[in-house]
Design an enzyme around this catalytic site. Structure first.
Site, PDB file in Angstrom:
ATOM      1  N   GLU A  37     -14.483  25.742  21.386  1.00  0.00           N
ATOM      2  CA  GLU A  37     -13.552  26.181  22.421  1.00  0.00           C
ATOM      3  C   GLU A  37     -14.441  26.469  23.626  1.00  0.00           C
ATOM      4  O   GLU A  37     -15.449  27.163  23.498  1.00  0.00           O
ATOM      5  CB  GLU A  37     -12.823  27.469  22.027  1.00  0.00           C
ATOM      6  CG  GLU A  37     -11.844  27.879  23.131  1.00  0.00           C
ATOM      7  CD  GLU A  37     -11.224  29.263  22.944  1.00  0.00           C
ATOM      8  OE1 GLU A  37     -11.727  30.043  22.122  1.00  0.00           O
ATOM      9  OE2 GLU A  37     -10.236  29.557  23.654  1.00  0.00           O
ATOM     10  N   ARG A 263     -21.051  30.533   7.902  1.00  0.00           N
ATOM     11  CA  ARG A 263     -21.655  30.493   9.229  1.00  0.00           C
ATOM     12  C   ARG A 263     -23.063  31.065   9.166  1.00  0.00           C
ATOM     13  O   ARG A 263     -23.427  31.774   8.232  1.00  0.00           O
ATOM     14  CB  ARG A 263     -20.793  31.228  10.239  1.00  0.00           C
ATOM     15  CG  ARG A 263     -20.583  32.701   9.955  1.00  0.00           C
ATOM     16  CD  ARG A 263     -19.538  33.294  10.894  1.00  0.00           C
ATOM     17  NE  ARG A 263     -19.795  32.903  12.268  1.00  0.00           N
ATOM     18  CZ  ARG A 263     -18.846  32.787  13.198  1.00  0.00           C
ATOM     19  NH1 ARG A 263     -17.592  33.025  12.900  1.00  0.00           N
ATOM     20  NH2 ARG A 263     -19.156  32.443  14.432  1.00  0.00           N
ATOM     21  N   LYS A 273     -19.584  35.117  20.027  1.00  0.00           N
ATOM     22  CA  LYS A 273     -19.328  34.810  21.433  1.00  0.00           C
ATOM     23  C   LYS A 273     -18.798  36.027  22.169  1.00  0.00           C
ATOM     24  O   LYS A 273     -19.096  36.237  23.338  1.00  0.00           O
ATOM     25  CB  LYS A 273     -18.301  33.674  21.525  1.00  0.00           C
ATOM     26  CG  LYS A 273     -18.941  32.313  21.745  1.00  0.00           C
ATOM     27  CD  LYS A 273     -17.876  31.345  22.251  1.00  0.00           C
ATOM     28  CE  LYS A 273     -18.017  29.996  21.583  1.00  0.00           C
ATOM     29  NZ  LYS A 273     -16.875  29.116  21.880  1.00  0.00           N
TER      30      LYS A 273
END
Length: 571
Positions: A37, A263, A273
């Site tokens: 994104e 992850r 983020k």
RNA sequence: UGGGGCGUCGCCAAGCGGUAAGGCAACGGAUUUUGAUUCCGUCAUUCGGAGGUUCGAUCCCUCCCGCCCCAGCCA
């Protein structure tokens, strides 16, 4: 040329699944995608996903798409879209013609949403957000059906079209899938498919005021692009039943499958983020490319080559278990990558003047230094030696233990590529601080060896006073002061106040003026450093990429702690 | 107390019923004009725990324990 990157990509469960699918004929080819994104910069965690998705495509002769998951215009920016492409390319991957955006599919997605409405699988819900939350139930209690769940297809179609037409302000209503409000999986409790967002989209501008949610856009985008293996991280595991439900209820052109992996987490680092954005916005760092940042831009600026990141990701592997990789693993990989190719230079970070008393005043000599100890093809360079040179402050100790193989009154050391020198005395200022070393040299030891076969225990790097260049060197330490930032509450409270140390009085050899920005060179005995874009010809700036392994620091550190070495340093 | 995952050396991680790969770290030692590099060597009788199945289990079954994710009109 030694290439630390192994051609054998290594095996993991994702590659095993793909191999099995290919062998069994469930898939004819492999198509993957990396779907960021554009709401921030890519970080090292994304590197894992990029290497996996693009790597797998390469290995199996397939293709990997770069797709911007741009379904939320209020968070996304063109700057991020540009930065992401730059960073993926830098990492060494190429999406060729396959650059896509979820927003490319808005019209198709909308049509499919109407399809769901027409088949009675979706409805427009006017329930306000807060009420919807309470109706959703809790983790242990089932949710309640919305009173709007039973609207007719005609009414839903009309309402949904009005949503699109912009008749309602943000938050008035949403389009929901009609699944099961009692499901143990929260994602199946009539998830929102479309919400009203009167916002300008970086790509579609004001063409839309309703936007699909991640859940409605992702799987369908995968299907449109013919993605065979949609690889994402573990937190989307619970979304897979919804992913599959949508695919099964829509006339999509292909049948992608989702697979999840853990992850990346690294000690002393934060790969979120949300937090990284805050660090930038609140100016705890100079920007997304601050060398202390775990962003690809920051890591690159620090001097880490892309190959090191690829190798790191390969070493770490891909699995489903949550884990925290030791930061030493990253450092080791960076050194392993840089060592075979980085050119050697000399730079003194904390200079201490050394005067050679028996060297003729005003006389200098040009000596030869090799650029790489294991690679003769790297060539040689001239360095200038003279009566006054500079050495590292840490390389002198007035009252030194026996195991200190450096300068101390009466001790002889080798100055790399130059001569043997013996420390005669230390000059101190009024406060007792050592400001200058008086030494004598052995003229017969030119080049660094004594014809009588005499040995010295230490070899020091140095810079000649006649041509030394003043430079600023920035030393970076972990941005956070604990291995698990935020574990005790506020992440920001764990910021390491000493994450940046700026040394302004450094002296470097003139050859360093030619060092290309971003390309790490080894400062002998100190570590890998690269020129920073902040530097100017008359005021070069270098970033420390990573230090060298330092066994002495461990030994001397242990001594300070009184643990391993006795006072005389003999263990 | 709902649903979904995960637990193999200090940190990652292979292993897919036949008797524990590899990397990092650590620790010895050799070579070294970087206390770097390189090179040799050491480092899990044991796989979260307890039962069970089997000639044989880290791999299969049962129970237990621990950790992670999910209640955005974020992704």
């Amino acid at each position: 040329m030694a290439e630390p990157e192994t051609t054998d990509a290594g095996r993991d469960f994702i590659r095993d699944i793909i191999q099995a699918d290919l062998d069994a004929g469930r898939a004819q080819s492999v198509v993957t995608r990396f779907p960021p994104e554009p709401n921030g910069y890519l970080h090292i965690g994304h590197a894992k996903s990029i290497c996996l998705n693009f790597g797998v495509a390469q290995e199996f002769g397939g293709q990997c798409h770069l797709r911007f998951d741009d379904t939320n215009p209020v968070k996304e920016e063109q700057e991020f879209i540009d930065a992401i492409q730059r960073d993926v390319r830098w990492l060494g991957f190429d999406w060729g013609e396959h650059l896509y955006h979820a927003s490319d599919y808005f019209e198709q997605l909308y049509d499919w949403a109407e399809h769901l409405v027409r088949t009675g699988h979706a409805y427009v819900d006017d329930t306000p957000p807060e009420a919807m939350r309470s109706q959703r139930g809790t983790l242990t209690e089932p949710g309640q059906n919305s009173p709007f769940r039973y609207r007719s297809v005609e009414e839903n179609l009309d309402l949904f079209r009005r949503m699109r037409a912009g008749e309602y302000p943000n938050g008035t209503c949403v389009l929901r899938a009609k699944i099961d409000m009692a499901s143990g999986n929260m994602n199946l409790r009539d998830p929102v498919l479309y919400r009203i967002l009167h916002a300008t989209h970086p790509r579609t501008g004001d063409a839309w005021c309703i936007y699909p949610t991640y859940d409605f856009a992702h799987g369908q985008s995968d299907a449109i692009e013919g993605i065979t293996h949609s690889v994402c991280t573990l937190e989307f595991e619970d979304h897979k039943p919804l992913y599959d439900w949508l695919i099964e209820h829509l006339p999509v052109p292909s049948r992608p499958r989702q697979y999840e992996f853990a992850r990346l987490n690294i000690g002393f680092m934060v790969l979120s983020k949300r937090v990284l954005t805050r660090l930038v916005q609140d100016k705890h760092v100079t920007g997304w490319d601050d060398p202390r940042m775990p962003t690809l831009a920051g890591i690159r600026r620090r001097g880490v080559p892309a190959a090191a990141l690829r190798e790191f990701v390969r070493r770490v592997g891909v699995a489903r278990a949550n884990s925290v990789v030791d930061i030493a693993q990253l450092d080791a990989t960076i050194r392993d990558t840089l060592n075979p190719s980085a050119v050697r230079r000399m730079a003194v970070l904390r200079p201490l003047k050394l005067v050679i008393e028996n060297w003729p005043e005003g006389h200098t000599e040009t000596l030869e230094a090799i650029n790489h100890p294991d690679d003769p093809s790297a060539g040689k360079r001239p360095i200038t030696f003279g009566r006054e040179i500079y050495v590292e402050q840490d390389d002198f100790m007035e009252d030194a233990p026996k195991k200190f193989f450096r300068l101390s009154p009466g001790r002889e050391v080798r100055l790399r590529y130059a001569y043997f020198v013996t420390c005669q005395s230390a000059v101190k200022d009024a406060s007792g601080r050592v400001v200058e070393l008086r030494c004598t040299y052995d003229p017969a030891s030119r080049g660094g060896n004594s014809p009588d076969g005499r040995k010295v225990q230490g070899t020091l790097h140095w810079v000649g006073a006649s041509d030394a260049v003043r430079a600023e060197i920035r030393l970076y330490n972990p941005l956070f002061g604990r291995p698990d930032p935020g574990a005790n509450g506020d992440v920001m409270a764990d910021l390491n106040p000493a994450s940046l140390e700026v040394l302004t009085g450094c002296l470097i050899e003139p050859a360093l003026l030619q060092a290309p920005v971003g390309e790490a060179v080894q400062f002998e005995r100190m570590g890998y450093f690269c020129a920073d874009s902040d530097g100017t010809p008359d005021r070069p700036v270098f970033n420390r990429t990573v230090g060298l392994r330092d066994t002495w620091a461990k030994v001397s550190g242990a001594k300070v702690l009184g643990a391993k070495v006795s006072p005389d340093g003999r263990g």
